[in-house]
Write an enzyme that holds these catalytic residues in place. Structure first.
Site, PDB file in Angstrom:
ATOM      1  N   GLY A 122       0.688  -1.124   0.193  1.00  0.00           N
ATOM      2  CA  GLY A 122      -0.452   0.191  -0.186  1.00  0.00           C
ATOM      3  C   GLY A 122       0.873   1.425   0.419  1.00  0.00           C
ATOM      4  O   GLY A 122       0.299   1.844  -0.573  1.00  0.00           O
ATOM      5  N   ASP A 156      -4.322   2.199  10.950  1.00  0.00           N
ATOM      6  CA  ASP A 156      -6.215   1.701  11.221  1.00  0.00           C
ATOM      7  C   ASP A 156      -6.550   1.367  12.778  1.00  0.00           C
ATOM      8  O   ASP A 156      -6.258   2.531  13.464  1.00  0.00           O
ATOM      9  CB  ASP A 156      -6.308   0.700  10.578  1.00  0.00           C
ATOM     10  CG  ASP A 156      -8.162   0.216  10.374  1.00  0.00           C
ATOM     11  OD1 ASP A 156      -8.938   0.930  11.093  1.00  0.00           O
ATOM     12  OD2 ASP A 156      -8.167  -0.947  10.280  1.00  0.00           O
ATOM     13  N   ASP A 158       0.668   3.567   4.467  1.00  0.00           N
ATOM     14  CA  ASP A 158       0.091   3.738   4.026  1.00  0.00           C
ATOM     15  C   ASP A 158      -1.320   4.531   4.701  1.00  0.00           C
ATOM     16  O   ASP A 158      -1.786   5.807   4.635  1.00  0.00           O
ATOM     17  CB  ASP A 158      -0.838   3.435   3.290  1.00  0.00           C
ATOM     18  CG  ASP A 158      -0.784   1.900   2.957  1.00  0.00           C
ATOM     19  OD1 ASP A 158      -0.521   1.819   5.114  1.00  0.00           O
ATOM     20  OD2 ASP A 158      -1.563   1.008   2.190  1.00  0.00           O
TER      21      ASP A 158
HETATM   22  P1  5GP Z   1      -3.978  -1.495  11.599  1.00  0.00           P
HETATM   23  O1  5GP Z   1      -2.563  -3.028  11.685  1.00  0.00           O
HETATM   24  O2  5GP Z   1      -3.893  -0.118  11.776  1.00  0.00           O
HETATM   25  O3  5GP Z   1      -5.036  -2.248  11.573  1.00  0.00           O
HETATM   26  O4  5GP Z   1      -3.898  -2.148  10.021  1.00  0.00           O
HETATM   27  C1  5GP Z   1      -2.724  -1.184   8.610  1.00  0.00           C
HETATM   28  C2  5GP Z   1      -2.638  -1.825   7.387  1.00  0.00           C
HETATM   29  O5  5GP Z   1      -4.644  -1.767   7.020  1.00  0.00           O
HETATM   30  C3  5GP Z   1      -2.277  -0.547   6.456  1.00  0.00           C
HETATM   31  O6  5GP Z   1      -1.136  -0.191   6.326  1.00  0.00           O
HETATM   32  C4  5GP Z   1      -3.473  -0.980   5.173  1.00  0.00           C
HETATM   33  O7  5GP Z   1      -2.702  -1.773   5.023  1.00  0.00           O
HETATM   34  C5  5GP Z   1      -4.343  -1.826   5.987  1.00  0.00           C
HETATM   35  N1  5GP Z   1      -5.799  -0.659   5.715  1.00  0.00           N
HETATM   36  C6  5GP Z   1      -5.706  -0.630   7.285  1.00  0.00           C
HETATM   37  N2  5GP Z   1      -7.556   0.439   6.685  1.00  0.00           N
HETATM   38  C7  5GP Z   1      -7.744  -0.192   6.009  1.00  0.00           C
HETATM   39  C8  5GP Z   1      -8.176   0.685   4.478  1.00  0.00           C
HETATM   40  O8  5GP Z   1      -9.141   2.047   5.255  1.00  0.00           O
HETATM   41  N3  5GP Z   1      -8.055   0.255   3.264  1.00  0.00           N
HETATM   42  C9  5GP Z   1      -7.123   0.054   2.697  1.00  0.00           C
HETATM   43  N4  5GP Z   1      -6.713  -0.226   1.188  1.00  0.00           N
HETATM   44  N5  5GP Z   1      -6.580  -1.031   3.401  1.00  0.00           N
HETATM   45  C10 5GP Z   1      -6.362  -1.188   5.356  1.00  0.00           C
END
Ligand code: 5GP
Length: 176
Positions: A43, A102, A99
């Protein structure tokens, strides 16, 4: 390249302006130092490619691939390293480029992983911050935009590997 299922959240122009702004900030902060930007695949690839071209300093890049979502869109909390960096990060000024942050689980895992390798410094740059979804506190040094808790695609970000090529960032409508 407008898709009826995608509602534009950030235009190409807004993204470009922000990348220039963050690039200036990073270049100023790292002046006189060698930066190692580590892009988290897949991403962050497009953001990283644009960002490093705004850096008027010495910079090298490396890549890391982790899986936290698989093809589903709900964070599993389980992070697995699929590809590690090739460069030894020990003693380097490391900037992790994401990118989107979340829940923060992926970044939290990555930071622990990097810290154990004793970099000279460790900072985080993310284009997007989905702050409402955060479950673990993570430090963010450079942030592009705060965004709502919606699933976004474009500018490198996908849904089942699609939409990465969109020049803008949009919310995927009717998404379950
Ligand atoms: P976390 O571990 O912070 O929950 O997620 C991080 C990863 O989840 C990001 O680097 C991304 O690859 C994916 N991700 C989280 N939210 C989104 C979103 O709204 N769209 C997309 N395409 N990927 C997301």
């Amino acid at each position: 390249m407008l898709d009826p299922n995608i509602e534009i959240l950030l235009t190409e122009e807004q993204i470009r302006e922000k990348v220039v702004e963050i690039g200036r900030e990073i270049a100023r902060d790292y002046e006189g130092r060698e930066l190692l930007a580590v892009a988290i695949l897949k991403g962050a690839v497009i953001f990283t490619a644009d960002l490093i071209r705004e850096l008027d300093i010495s910079v090298s890049i490396d890549f890391m691939a982790v899986s936290s979502y698989g093809s589903s869109t709900v964070s599993s909390g389980v992070v697995e390293i699929i590809k590690d960096v090739d460069i030894d990060v020990g003693g380097k000024h490391v900037l992790v480029v994401e990118d989107i942050i979340d829940t923060g689980l992926t970044l939290d895992y990555l930071l622990t992983h990097f810290r154990s390798r004793k970099p000279a410094s460790l900072r985080v740059c993310t284009l997007l911050d989905k702050w409402e979804a955060r479950t673990v506190e993570v430090p963010i040094d450079y942030r592009g935009f705060f965004i709502p808790n919606e699933y976004v695609v474009g500018y490198g970000m996908d849904c089942d590997q699609k939409f990465r090529n969109l020049p803008y960032i949009g919310i995927l409508k009717d998404f379950v």
